[in-house]
Design an enzyme around this catalytic site. Structure first.
Site, PDB file in Angstrom:
ATOM      1  N   HIS A  46      -2.453  62.879  -1.611  1.00 58.60           N
ATOM      2  CA  HIS A  46      -2.246  63.640  -2.850  1.00 58.60           C
ATOM      3  C   HIS A  46      -0.769  63.787  -3.214  1.00 58.60           C
ATOM      4  CE1 HIS A  46      -1.719  67.327  -0.335  1.00 58.60           C
ATOM      5  NE2 HIS A  46      -1.091  67.814  -1.386  1.00 58.60           N
ATOM      6  N   GLU A  66       6.809  75.126   4.488  1.00 65.64           N
ATOM      7  CA  GLU A  66       5.692  75.937   4.012  1.00 65.64           C
ATOM      8  C   GLU A  66       5.812  77.340   4.586  1.00 65.64           C
ATOM      9  OE1 GLU A  66       1.817  73.693   3.248  1.00 65.64           O
ATOM     10  OE2 GLU A  66       2.392  73.016   5.236  1.00 65.64           O
ATOM     11  N   HIS A 111       1.947  62.449   4.115  1.00 61.23           N
ATOM     12  CA  HIS A 111       2.644  62.796   2.872  1.00 61.23           C
ATOM     13  C   HIS A 111       4.128  62.421   2.854  1.00 61.23           C
ATOM     14  CE1 HIS A 111      -1.025  64.827   2.151  1.00 61.23           C
ATOM     15  NE2 HIS A 111      -0.761  65.939   2.787  1.00 61.23           N
TER      16      HIS A 111
END
Ligand code: BG6
Length: 503
Positions: free
Chosen positions: A192, A230, A254
């Site tokens: 994604h 994060e 990613h």
């Protein structure tokens, strides 16, 4: 431009988190934007018995919460395109009734036998499901499948979610199983991050301008930092995460996509074949450290307890004495001419100071510094390009100017493009455009078999027994809300560099 064909999007794992939080909200957004072909429908499958309407009601809450711009009327319209099928997709018995349902949907909606499967289930179920899809005769690309329209030529494609294996061997096995059922042209290994605007924009920034590319090499770039920090913890996924860790979860997947777009050579033309070929080459050029070099090329960590949450290694679901990393920083060198001697530092972690994904390109000082004797000029070069991917989308270039007024004094200034302010575009869920690409048959933003296996080869030294020394002392070695373990700062300090840790 390729057309979006009508199809049935078959989601295996209809009850899963990814389906509810991302896939269906993304498809809702694509429906609202008119990107989803008017005849396309979605069929979710999972084991629990449920009617179409029950699933629609469940999904409505999620779409209302997750999708941008929820609207009752538009939802009602979209809901008519959603269907549910109960069955265990790893068993042969599931398929005769599933095929009948697909035939029925094809007939009612005119999807011409085109099927887009999406594996949104636990990774251990990928191979059994692919084998059953194949055995059931659902993959007949280019041949007749749909009994209601015997003349129709159809396609069948499959989207495979990460994790794509857990090492080079398991990824190769999954590739072989997929390859027995589907042609490589029909396999869409999704990430994604490639659906994110600013990741795609990296190629445009580099290759549609003439001012960056001549400087984009070891002669002018000191080093590159790729950060995905994060603030969240591992949440409900402790057992999964403990088997996975930050390198598998974020870096091999990613962040290597971001790395490839920053470092690859220009393709001769923007086509799926050319872009994918360059990505394979750059991942293959990653220098693999020897066992005794691994510890010096990485920093691994686990978050300590804070006021609210226990330390990672004491969480329920985490194995006693687990050395799985919740933080990882890796130094990468490429064995190629363009990047000889220019390191790329990649880091990611949970429970860090801020939520931010960015690329920092740090340029070298000017070859000769004629201001070296003028007070007020820094000894370091200010030239730095920051591409922030999330949560803000922006590109920032820092350079030195003269401070106005009498006498000569230098100052760093930032020139910034903020996408939200400039383009006023509504953000969309990254999965949406990628799934539409798969419906159009465009593989540009999907990973090739060889690239995935190459990416595993590159990270294995940081995961297997070669990483033992780097894992010693990992327990609770960084505070929640910090920028990671001390060893991560030392990784850069050894090279005379520091991380960009700006709030
Ligand atoms: C997922 C990881 O693939 O990506 C998660 O499994 C991580 O652990 C997430 O939180 C990060 O995605 P994003 O888009 O929020 O940066």
């Amino acid at each position: 431009m390729l057309q979006t064909d009508p199809c049935v999007l078959v989601i295996f794992g209809a009850s899963g988190d990814l389906t509810k939080r991302k896939l269906v909200p993304a498809m809702y957004e694509m429906h609202v934007m008119g990107q989803l072909h008017a005849s396309s429908v979605i069929l979710g499958t999972a084991r629990s018995p449920k009617s179409d309407d029950e699933w629609r009601t469940e999904l409505k809450t999620w779409v209302a919460e997750q999708a941008h711009g929820f609207d009752e009327t538009k939802w009602a319209d979209f809901a008519k395109r959603i269907f549910y099928f109960a069955g265990d997709a790893t068993t042969a018995e599931c398929y005769p009734p599933l095929s009948a349902r697909l035939d029925e949907l094809a007939s009612a909606h005119g999807t011409k036998g085109n099927l887009l499967f999406f594996l949104s289930v636990a990774e251990t179920l990928y191979e059994p499901i692919v084998e059953q899809i194949d055995a059931a005769g659902l993959v007949v690309e280019g041949k007749r499948w749909c009994s209601i329209d015997p003349s129709a030529k159809s396609w069948q494609r499959i989207i495979v979610e990460k994790p794509f294996g857990r090492d080079a061997t398991s990824a190769a096995s999954l590739n072989r199983t997929l390859g027995r059922a589907f042609e490589e042209e029909s396999i869409y290994r999704i990430d994604h991050y490639l659906g994110k605007e600013l990741v795609q924009s990296l190629l445009v920034l580099r290759f549609a301008n003439s001012i960056f590319e001549p400087l984009w090499n070891f002669q002018y770039i000191d080093h590159v930092q790729i950060t995905a920090s994060e603030t969240v913890t591992v949440g409900q996924r402790t057992a999964f995460y403990d088997q996975t860790g930050a390198i598998r979860d974020m870096i091999q997947s990613h962040l290597f996509q971001v790395l490839a777009f920053v470092a690859m050579e220009p393709p001769s033309l923007y086509t799926p074949e050319n872009v994918r070929a360059e990505k394979i080459k750059i991942i293959d050029a990653i220098s693999i450290p020897e066992a005794d070099e691994v510890a010096a090329h990485c920093a691994l960590g686990q978050f300590a307890a804070d006021g609210k949450e226990a330390a990672y290694d004491t969480l329920t679901g985490v194995a006693a004495g687990s050395t799985t990393e919740t933080y990882a920083a890796i130094k990468i060198h490429f064995d190629n001419w363009r990047w000889a001697g220019t390191p790329f530092y990649i880091r990611t972690g949970k429970k860090l100071a801020v939520k931010r994904t960015e690329v920092v390109v740090q340029f070298k000082p000017p070859a000769a510094n004629l201001f070296r004797k003028v007070p007020g000029f820094g000894t370091e070069t200010p030239n730095r390009l920051v591409i922030e991917i999330a949560p803000n989308e922006r590109v920032n270039l820092r350079f030195e100017v003269k401070v106005p007024g009498f006498g000569l004094r230098g100052s760093n200034v930032d020139m910034e493009l903020n996408y939200a302010d400039h383009f006023k575009a509504e953000p969309v869920e990254a999965y949406g455009p990628l799934i539409i690409d798969a419906m159009r048959g465009d593989q540009t933003l999907f990973k090739h078999r060889i690239e995935v296996e190459g990416a595993w080869n590159a990270v294995m030294p940081f995961l297997d027994e070669r990483s033992a020394a780097a894992r010693a002392g990992i327990h609770a070695n960084y505070a929640c809300g910090s920028w990671g373990p001390k060893s991560a700062d030392e990784l850069l300090a050894r090279d005379g560099r520091t991380w960009r840790n700006e709030a």
